[in-house]
Design an enzyme around this catalytic site. Structure first.
Site, PDB file in Angstrom:
ATOM      1  N   ARG A   1      19.144   2.184  23.687  1.00  0.00           N
ATOM      2  CA  ARG A   1      20.304   2.845  24.111  1.00  0.00           C
ATOM      3  C   ARG A   1      21.475   2.200  24.490  1.00  0.00           C
ATOM      4  NH1 ARG A   1      16.778   5.304  28.443  1.00  0.00           N
ATOM      5  NH2 ARG A   1      16.194   7.193  27.854  1.00  0.00           N
ATOM      6  N   GLY A   2      21.630   1.253  24.810  1.00  0.00           N
ATOM      7  CA  GLY A   2      22.782   0.275  24.760  1.00  0.00           C
ATOM      8  C   GLY A   2      23.651   0.061  23.386  1.00  0.00           C
TER       9      GLY A   2
END
Length: 348
Positions: free
Chosen positions: A287-288
Site C-alpha cells: 500500500r505504501g
C-alpha cells in the site's frame, strides 16, 4: 440567489487558513485523486482540523448528478451510478440532471451500522415483494467527502466498514436473503487527538495519508490566526468576498489537476526508489508504494507538470509512509524522522 446565500451557513475560506501546510496538502491531493485512499489527521485540540476539512469541501466545484437519486449518481459514468439509474439508461429513459455542491457528510460517533450503511425494509419486501432500501450515510457521501471527527473513538467494526467502502467504492447491504449494492466513492477524512488513543495499526494503514498537526508556537502567527478568525466571525460575507478571487483560482487549479492526472508519468527509476524506501523502512504490504506513487502524480498534476520529479516525492512520501511503520516502544525517534532519514539516504 441572495436569499439562498443568506440561509446557508458561511464557511471559512480554505485560502484564508494560515499554516498547517501538511494537512492542507494531504486534503488537496485526496480531492485531486480520491483513489489515494483518504487522510487521517492527528493533532492537538483547537488546531483547525474541522474548519479546514469543511473549507476544502466548500471549495470544490459542483458535480453533475441525476435528479432525485439518493446516491448522487453520475448521469453517464457507470462506475458512479446506482443500478436503478443504469437500468433507466438501458431502457432509454430521459434522466433529469442537475448540479449540486460536493456532498460533505459528518459521521457522528454514536452512529449505528444501519445509519451508516442503510437498511432494507423487510416488512415491505415480504408483504409487497418490493426491495425497499433506506439509504445511509455512505449513500449520501457518494462522490463527496465523509468526515469522521475523533475517528479513534469510533467502534472498530464501523471503521472497518468505512475503510472497505472507501477502498472498493461500493457498499453492499445484505439482510434476510436480500442484497442491495450501491456506489460509495468518497474521500474518507478522519481526525483525532493522539491523547485520546491511537487507531489500531491495521486500520491506520488503510488510510492513504497521515498528517500530523501541532499547535503553532510563533506568537506573531498565533495573533494573525486569532485576528483572521475574529474578522470572519464578525463579518463572514466580507471575508468571503475578500478571498473570492483566490478561492476561484484554487478551484480552477484543482479542476485542471483532475483533468491532467491521467496523463502524468512517473519514471521507472523513481518508482524503484520509492519501493527501495518502503523496503528499507520495512513497510508491510505494498500500500505504501502504491499511495506514494499516486500522491506524487497528484502533486505533479497540481503543479501543472508532465512528469513526476524528485521534489514531488520528497513532499508527499512522509505523509504516505509515517503511519505504516512498525511501532517500537523503545524507539527514541518518531516515525516521521525515521522516514526523513531513509529518504535522505536514498533520494538525495
Amino acid at each position: 440567489m441572495d436569499f439562498i446565500k443568506k440561509i446557508n451557513r458561511p464557511i471559512f475560506p480554505f485560502t484564508a487558513i494560515i499554516g498547517q501546510e501538511e494537512m492542507k496538502l494531504a486534503l488537496l491531493l485526496n480531492v485531486i485523486d480520491p483513489k489515494i485512499g483518504g487522510v487521517m489527521i492527528m493533532g492537538d485540540r483547537g488546531t483547525g482540523k474541522s474548519t479546514t476539512i469543511r473549507a476544502i469541501a466548500d471549495l470544490l466545484p459542483q458535480i453533475l448528478v441525476v435528479e432525485d437519486d439518493p446516491f448522487n449518481s453520475h448521469p453517464s459514468n457507470f462506475e458512479l451510478m446506482s443500478n436503478e439509474v443504469k437500468e433507466g439508461i438501458e431502457n432509454g429513459q430521459n434522466l433529469k440532471k442537475k448540479y449540486i455542491n460536493v456532498p460533505m457528510v459528518d459521521l457522528p460517533l454514536g452512529a449505528t451500522e444501519d445509519r451508516v450503511c442503510g437498511t432494507i425494509d423487510i416488512e415491505k419486501a415480504l408483504t409487497e415483494g418490493i426491495k425497499s432500501f433506506e439509504p445511509g450515510l455512505l449513500a449520501k457521501a457518494n462522490r463527496g467527502i465523509l468526515y469522521v471527527d475523533e475517528v479513534n473513538l469510533l467502534d472498530d467494526h464501523l471503521v472497518d466498514i468505512l475503510l472497505d467502502s472507501a477502498a472498493s467504492g461500493w457498499n453492499t447491504v445484505e439482510r434476510e436473503g436480500i442484497s442491495i449494492r450501491h456506489p460509495a466513492r468518497f474521500v474518507l477524512v478522519g481526525s483525532g487527538n493522539p491523547e485520546e488513543g491511537e487507531l489500531r495499526p491495521q486500520l491506520l494503514d488503510r488510510f492513504g495519508m497521515h498528517a500530523e498537526i501541532k499547535t503553532v508556537k510563533d506568537p506573531f502567527l498565533r495573533v494573525q490566526i486569532v485576528e483572521q478568525r475574529s474578522k470572519f466571525d464578525q463579518d463572514p460575507y466580507s471575508c468571503l468576498n475578500e478571498y473570492r478571487i483566490e478561492q476561484n483560482k484554487l478551484k480552477n487549479r484543482i479542476l485542471s489537476a483532475q483533468e491532467k492526472l491521467p496523463s502524468i508519468a512517473i519514471d521507472y527509476a523513481l518508482r524503484v526508489k520509492i519501493s527501495e524506501i518502503c523496503s528499507e523502512l520495512d513497510v508491510d504490504g505494498l500500500r505504501g508504494d502504491i499511495v506514494t506513487n499516486r500522491a506524487a502524480k497528484a502533486l505533479a498534476a497540481y503543479n501543472n507538470k508532465e512528469i513526476v520529479e524528485i521534489e514531488d516525492i520528497l513532499l508527499v512520501i512522509k505523509l504516505c509512509l509515517r503511519h505504516r511503520l512498525r511501532k517500537d516502544p523503545l524507539d527514541i525517534i518518531d516515525s516521521g524522522s525515521k522516514v526523513d532519514k531513509v529518504v535522505k539516504e536514498i533520494l538525495t
